[in-house]
Write an enzyme that holds these catalytic residues in place. Structure first.
Site, PDB file in Angstrom:
ATOM      1  N   ASP A   8       0.872  -1.158   0.000  1.00  0.00           N
ATOM      2  CA  ASP A   8       0.000   0.000   0.000  1.00  0.00           C
ATOM      3  C   ASP A   8       0.922   1.224   0.000  1.00  0.00           C
ATOM      4  O   ASP A   8       2.126   1.101   0.260  1.00  0.00           O
ATOM      5  CB  ASP A   8      -0.878  -0.026   1.254  1.00  0.00           C
ATOM      6  CG  ASP A   8      -1.709   1.226   1.435  1.00  0.00           C
ATOM      7  OD1 ASP A   8      -2.315   1.672   0.439  1.00  0.00           O
ATOM      8  OD2 ASP A   8      -1.750   1.763   2.552  1.00  0.00           O
ATOM      9  N   MET A   9       0.384   2.407  -0.289  1.00  0.00           N
ATOM     10  CA  MET A   9       1.240   3.591  -0.329  1.00  0.00           C
ATOM     11  C   MET A   9       1.095   4.470   0.911  1.00  0.00           C
ATOM     12  O   MET A   9       2.028   4.591   1.712  1.00  0.00           O
ATOM     13  CB  MET A   9       0.949   4.429  -1.575  1.00  0.00           C
ATOM     14  CG  MET A   9       1.889   5.627  -1.732  1.00  0.00           C
ATOM     15  SD  MET A   9       1.530   6.648  -3.177  1.00  0.00           S
ATOM     16  CE  MET A   9       0.090   7.576  -2.595  1.00  0.00           C
ATOM     17  N   ASP A  10      -0.078   5.075   1.092  1.00  0.00           N
ATOM     18  CA  ASP A  10      -0.271   6.028   2.181  1.00  0.00           C
ATOM     19  C   ASP A  10      -0.177   5.340   3.533  1.00  0.00           C
ATOM     20  O   ASP A  10      -0.919   4.390   3.811  1.00  0.00           O
ATOM     21  CB  ASP A  10      -1.637   6.710   2.045  1.00  0.00           C
ATOM     22  CG  ASP A  10      -1.713   7.578   0.797  1.00  0.00           C
ATOM     23  OD1 ASP A  10      -0.837   8.441   0.637  1.00  0.00           O
ATOM     24  OD2 ASP A  10      -2.620   7.364  -0.017  1.00  0.00           O
ATOM     25  N   ASP A 166      -1.756  -0.799   6.082  1.00  0.00           N
ATOM     26  CA  ASP A 166      -1.989  -0.208   7.400  1.00  0.00           C
ATOM     27  C   ASP A 166      -3.458   0.072   7.658  1.00  0.00           C
ATOM     28  O   ASP A 166      -3.849   0.318   8.797  1.00  0.00           O
ATOM     29  CB  ASP A 166      -1.197   1.092   7.559  1.00  0.00           C
ATOM     30  CG  ASP A 166      -1.712   2.193   6.638  1.00  0.00           C
ATOM     31  OD1 ASP A 166      -1.925   1.909   5.447  1.00  0.00           O
ATOM     32  OD2 ASP A 166      -1.899   3.327   7.105  1.00  0.00           O
TER      33      ASP A 166
END
Length: 207
Positions: A8-10, A166
């Site tokens: 995932d990124m954020d 997250d």
């Protein structure tokens, strides 16, 4: 080693959520409304389109999700370019996985403009064999579509993929995709129960 690791990124590659929240608040302020921290936290991990559809319904905003998302990206870009730092351990983990021959993917609910800005700011533009974002699928997280598309583009079966996430919506999407998930603790999910077989406090633990 897994066949592929999909990030995932954020909140995973970098602590972008404060920047995301400020950019969202800036757009909402132009329309004379505001969102509480608690309400913002429930939106983390949702697709960008779903987020703005929810906000339009919540506040009766004028404009389409696409138009408001474009405002959001424009507000976000300066903050990203001014100073964004990779999360602890992420650069080393990506290097280690690459050296081991593990295929890497990025699956983000953020729009393409934000994804490109973040990966460029972190020096990770060429790190991933597949990058999929909000515009690439019809159904965003918690649907599994983003992760399944990333796996398909990496030519790795879902059951051989590990996802690092997250958000609660993202972990739900990883489970629906049939992938093994690693949950990353952040200040935004500290009180939540992360539904993942493995939970870490930092990506440095995976090196």
């Amino acid at each position: 080693m897994p066949g592929a690791v999909i990030f995932d990124m954020d909140g995973v590659l970098a602590d972008t959520e404060p920047m995301n929240q400020r950019a969202q608040d800036e757009v909402l302020a132009r329309h004379g409304v505001s969102l509480t921290d608690a309400e913002y936290a429930t939106l983390i991990g949702l697709s960008n389109g779903a987020t703005w559809r929810w906000l339009i319904d919540r506040f009766g905003l004028s404009g389409t999700p696409a138009a408001l998302a474009a405002e959001y990206v424009a507000a976000l870009r300066p903050a990203i370019s001014e100073g964004l730092h990779p999360a602890a351990g992420v650069v080393e983990l990506i290097a280690q996985l690459t050296d081991a021959g593990t295929r890497l993917g990025l699956a983000s609910s953020s729009p393409r403009g934000a994804v490109d800005a973040v990966t460029e700011a972190l020096g990770l533009s060429g790190a991933f064999g597949a990058v999929v974002c909000d515009e690439d699928v019809t159904n965003g997280k918690p649907a599994p579509d983003l992760f399944l598309l990333a796996a398909a583009r990496l030519s790795v079966a879902p059951e051989r993929c590990v996802v690092i996430e997250d958000s609660l919506h993202g972990l739900e999407a990883a489970a629906a995709a049939g992938m093994t998930a690693i949950g990353l603790r952040t200040r935004y999910n500290r009180a939540a129960r992360l539904k993942a077989p493995h939970v870490v406090e930092s990506l440095a633990e995976l090196i």
